[in-house]
Scaffold this active site. Sequence first.
Site, PDB file in Angstrom:
ATOM      1  N   HIS A 195       4.643  -4.974   9.582  1.00 17.96           N
ATOM      2  CA  HIS A 195       5.329  -4.384  10.731  1.00 17.96           C
ATOM      3  C   HIS A 195       5.198  -5.324  11.919  1.00 17.96           C
ATOM      4  O   HIS A 195       4.288  -6.150  11.969  1.00 17.96           O
ATOM      5  CB  HIS A 195       4.651  -3.080  11.197  1.00 17.96           C
ATOM      6  CG  HIS A 195       4.669  -1.974  10.209  1.00 17.96           C
ATOM      7  ND1 HIS A 195       5.785  -1.213   9.950  1.00 17.96           N
ATOM      8  CD2 HIS A 195       3.699  -1.487   9.410  1.00 17.96           C
ATOM      9  CE1 HIS A 195       5.498  -0.297   9.042  1.00 17.96           C
ATOM     10  NE2 HIS A 195       4.238  -0.441   8.688  1.00 17.96           N
ATOM     11  N   HIS A 239       7.027   5.243   6.268  1.00 18.78           N
ATOM     12  CA  HIS A 239       8.361   5.190   5.676  1.00 18.78           C
ATOM     13  C   HIS A 239       8.238   5.435   4.179  1.00 18.78           C
ATOM     14  O   HIS A 239       7.156   5.312   3.616  1.00 18.78           O
ATOM     15  CB  HIS A 239       9.029   3.828   5.936  1.00 18.78           C
ATOM     16  CG  HIS A 239       8.379   2.690   5.194  1.00 18.78           C
ATOM     17  ND1 HIS A 239       7.342   1.955   5.722  1.00 18.78           N
ATOM     18  CD2 HIS A 239       8.598   2.177   3.959  1.00 18.78           C
ATOM     19  CE1 HIS A 239       6.966   1.026   4.849  1.00 18.78           C
ATOM     20  NE2 HIS A 239       7.706   1.141   3.757  1.00 18.78           N
ATOM     21  N   HIS A 279       0.858  -1.190   0.000  1.00 14.82           N
ATOM     22  CA  HIS A 279       0.000   0.000   0.000  1.00 14.82           C
ATOM     23  C   HIS A 279       0.886   1.228   0.000  1.00 14.82           C
ATOM     24  O   HIS A 279       2.109   1.119   0.130  1.00 14.82           O
ATOM     25  CB  HIS A 279      -0.943   0.007   1.208  1.00 14.82           C
ATOM     26  CG  HIS A 279      -0.285   0.002   2.554  1.00 14.82           C
ATOM     27  ND1 HIS A 279       0.453  -1.062   3.032  1.00 14.82           N
ATOM     28  CD2 HIS A 279      -0.235   0.939   3.531  1.00 14.82           C
ATOM     29  CE1 HIS A 279       0.902  -0.798   4.240  1.00 14.82           C
ATOM     30  NE2 HIS A 279       0.511   0.430   4.567  1.00 14.82           N
ATOM     31  N   ASP A 309      -0.211  -4.078   6.144  1.00  5.69           N
ATOM     32  CA  ASP A 309      -0.746  -3.623   7.425  1.00  5.69           C
ATOM     33  C   ASP A 309      -2.207  -4.019   7.609  1.00  5.69           C
ATOM     34  O   ASP A 309      -2.878  -3.524   8.521  1.00  5.69           O
ATOM     35  CB  ASP A 309      -0.622  -2.097   7.556  1.00  5.69           C
ATOM     36  CG  ASP A 309       0.827  -1.656   7.558  1.00  5.69           C
ATOM     37  OD1 ASP A 309       1.718  -2.524   7.544  1.00  5.69           O
ATOM     38  OD2 ASP A 309       1.061  -0.442   7.576  1.00  5.69           O
ATOM     39  N   HIS A 333       2.495   3.736   1.885  1.00  6.58           N
ATOM     40  CA  HIS A 333       2.842   3.760   3.311  1.00  6.58           C
ATOM     41  C   HIS A 333       2.863   5.186   3.858  1.00  6.58           C
ATOM     42  O   HIS A 333       3.217   6.127   3.143  1.00  6.58           O
ATOM     43  CB  HIS A 333       4.226   3.144   3.520  1.00  6.58           C
ATOM     44  CG  HIS A 333       4.329   1.730   3.040  1.00  6.58           C
ATOM     45  ND1 HIS A 333       3.867   0.663   3.773  1.00  6.58           N
ATOM     46  CD2 HIS A 333       4.812   1.211   1.892  1.00  6.58           C
ATOM     47  CE1 HIS A 333       4.089  -0.458   3.096  1.00  6.58           C
ATOM     48  NE2 HIS A 333       4.650  -0.156   1.959  1.00  6.58           N
TER      49      HIS A 333
END
Length: 234
Positions: free
Chosen positions: A170, A62, A57, A129, A59
Amino acid sequence: MLLRQLFDHETHTYTYLVADPDTKQALLIDPVREQVDRDLKLLEELGLTLVYALDTHVHADHVTGCGLLRERVGAKTVASSDGAECVDRKVSHGDKLELGALTVEVLETPGHTDDSVSYRIGDNVFTGDALLIRGTGRTDFQNGNAEELYRSLTEVLFALPDDTRVWPGHDYRGHTMSTIGEEKRHNPRVAGKSREEFVHILDNLNLPRPSRIDEAVPANRMCGQSPLVQGAQG
Ligand SMILES: [Fe+2]
């Protein structure tokens, strides 16, 4: 298949290197711009050719390394058709990418963001995520939607076989991998929760705004090659 999990300490981001050992073709999922030298060194040491650089996706925490990897070694950048305009290959639910003997299947899993996808390779799923280990992404920015995320989790990801290995985007607590069956049973946000309960949890997280969102999101819409990113021209 060769699989390596790489970690960026600054942003707690996992990057995944997947390769077909016979053809030596490789891909990277969710590369971090500041870690591109590390990733290219590993590819070189293992004698691998980077064919694809994929994002799950756009982000907020970052800057993606995809654009820089395209510039450095000619990797094709891949992301959702609802995401960054700059990518070489825009993918939708059910699309497949070939990597030697491996097949990457695209699963649309929106909710954290409206462009979130997961990538399934054999009995592994890279969930970005959407699904974290004992957690999920948040849904309070970038057109996030808790109801959509509940549907993505329960109807798309939890429809995969229970022994499918889950590799998240993550982790903040030291976990590295899980399985679909384990998350179905133990993920506190979704296991045994109704859609209404899930939405209530997600709507009341009260998380701080991601510190790099104003830099990262516009940069990532340009595959990380925005002039605003330090060293983007290098
Ligand atoms: Fe995210």
